[in-house]
Design an enzyme around this catalytic site. Structure first.
Site, PDB file in Angstrom:
ATOM      1  N   LYS A  68      10.492   0.838 -12.031  1.00 49.67           N
ATOM      2  CA  LYS A  68      11.033   0.254 -10.749  1.00 49.67           C
ATOM      3  C   LYS A  68      10.108  -1.015 -10.162  1.00 49.67           C
ATOM      4  O   LYS A  68      10.762  -1.968  -9.598  1.00 49.67           O
ATOM      5  CB  LYS A  68      10.797   1.365  -9.805  1.00 49.67           C
ATOM      6  CG  LYS A  68      11.736   2.302  -9.889  1.00 49.67           C
ATOM      7  CD  LYS A  68      11.899   3.182  -8.709  1.00 49.67           C
ATOM      8  CE  LYS A  68      13.064   4.329  -8.899  1.00 49.67           C
ATOM      9  NZ  LYS A  68      13.292   5.143  -7.729  1.00 49.67           N
ATOM     10  N   ASP A 104      16.542   3.567  -2.312  1.00 50.97           N
ATOM     11  CA  ASP A 104      16.054   4.660  -2.250  1.00 50.97           C
ATOM     12  C   ASP A 104      15.846   5.238  -0.751  1.00 50.97           C
ATOM     13  O   ASP A 104      16.270   6.363  -0.126  1.00 50.97           O
ATOM     14  CB  ASP A 104      14.907   4.876  -2.883  1.00 50.97           C
ATOM     15  CG  ASP A 104      14.973   4.991  -4.456  1.00 50.97           C
ATOM     16  OD1 ASP A 104      15.834   5.395  -4.817  1.00 50.97           O
ATOM     17  OD2 ASP A 104      13.955   4.329  -4.962  1.00 50.97           O
TER      18      ASP A 104
END
Ligand code: ATR
Length: 262
Positions: A68, A104
């Site tokens: 990420k 997220d």
């Protein structure tokens, strides 16, 4: 010639990811053409793989552990929230340019529905997941206290996002309690947290979704507290990517949850 739109999730490992089931369910529910595949890619190959995907018909991809942060660095354009969180989970290929986003935090908030008047949050954990959660909660105007086994990580996060640090092991007494640690996950010990100081009507949520009903959520329910499980965060964080790559808004219903749990 029309190219069938492709997308996928890049990680290492990636076989456990529920995202391929989720996207397959949404594509089929909406009757759309397209495929979404798991792509096991090691760090050394990440740049080359991502550079090749657009020519293969990929509209974009999700990125999961451990890529990420690296994915963010490969992007030509980064959304403000991905920049603030310091990680990307959604890459969109826009005419050869890579646009990186991190969904997220908004996935986490969308899963809670509305915050129902919550003004304070106690966040357990200070890893990557906590960064997205704390960013979203601060953005929504909550006062946030972070407790982590390794306190220095909590301090670092608190400083970045304007939160405070609570001792690991302190009884939480906020309107909202969030577990972002891996404790309570299958194969992990349960989270050692005393809920006796949580106010009546408080909300307890866990980003762990395997098992769906974690020991934390069961303990919260037993005290009459409201609970939200972690599966919805996984579903909601996937929505922006689906919309961008496949051009439609997916449904979020019980059938979706069942398809993912399979
Ligand atoms: P993620 O990106 O999924 O958040 P991570 O960065 O490895 O993963 O963070 C895992 C979190 O779970 C951390 O807050 C970690 O605490 P430490 O910073 O002290 O390592 C927490 N965690 C994992 N195992 C734990 C345990 N046995 N007891 C307490 N906290 C634990």
């Amino acid at each position: 010639m029309i190219k069938v739109p492709l997308a996928g999730v890049i990680g290492a490992p990636v076989a456990h990811s529920r995202s391929p089931r989720l996207f397959a369910h949404w594509l089929s529910a909406l009757g759309l053409p397209g495929h979404y595949v798991p792509l096991h890619v090691e760090g050394a190959d990440l740049r080359d793989v991502i550079a090749t995907l657009p020519a293969m018909g990929f509209r974009g991809c999700n990125v999961t552990v451990p890529h990420k942060e690296a994915a963010l660095a490969l992007a030509a354009e980064v959304t403000p929230r991905a920049r603030a969180i310091g990680a990307a989970n959604t890459l969109t290929f826009d005419g050869g340019r890579i646009v990186a986003d991190c969904t997220d935090g908004i996935g986490f908030l969308a899963n809670l529905g509305e915050l129902q008047g919550a003004r304070t949050a106690h966040v357990l954990g200070a890893g990557g997941a906590a960064r997205a959660v704390v960013h979203a909660l601060r953005d929504a105007g909550l006062r946030v206290a972070i407790a982590n086994r390794t306190e220095a990580r909590a301090e670092a996060l608190a400083e970045v996002f304007g939160a405070t640090v609570a001792p690991w092991g302190e009884r939480p007494s906020a309107d909202l309690l969030v577990n972002t640690t891996s404790l309570g996950m299958q194969g992990q010990p349960p989270l050692p947290v005393d809920l006796s100081a949580m106010p009546k009507g408080a909300l307890v949520t866990d980003i762990v979704y395997a098992p769906l009903d974690t020991p934390l959520l069961a303990a919260a329910r037993a005290r009459g507290l409201r609970t939200v499980d972690g599966l919805g965060m996984l579903l909601h964080q996937a929505v922006p990517g689906f919309e961008r790559w496949f051009g439609a808004t997916p449904v979020m219903d019980e059938a979706t949850r069942r398809a993912v749990l399979g």
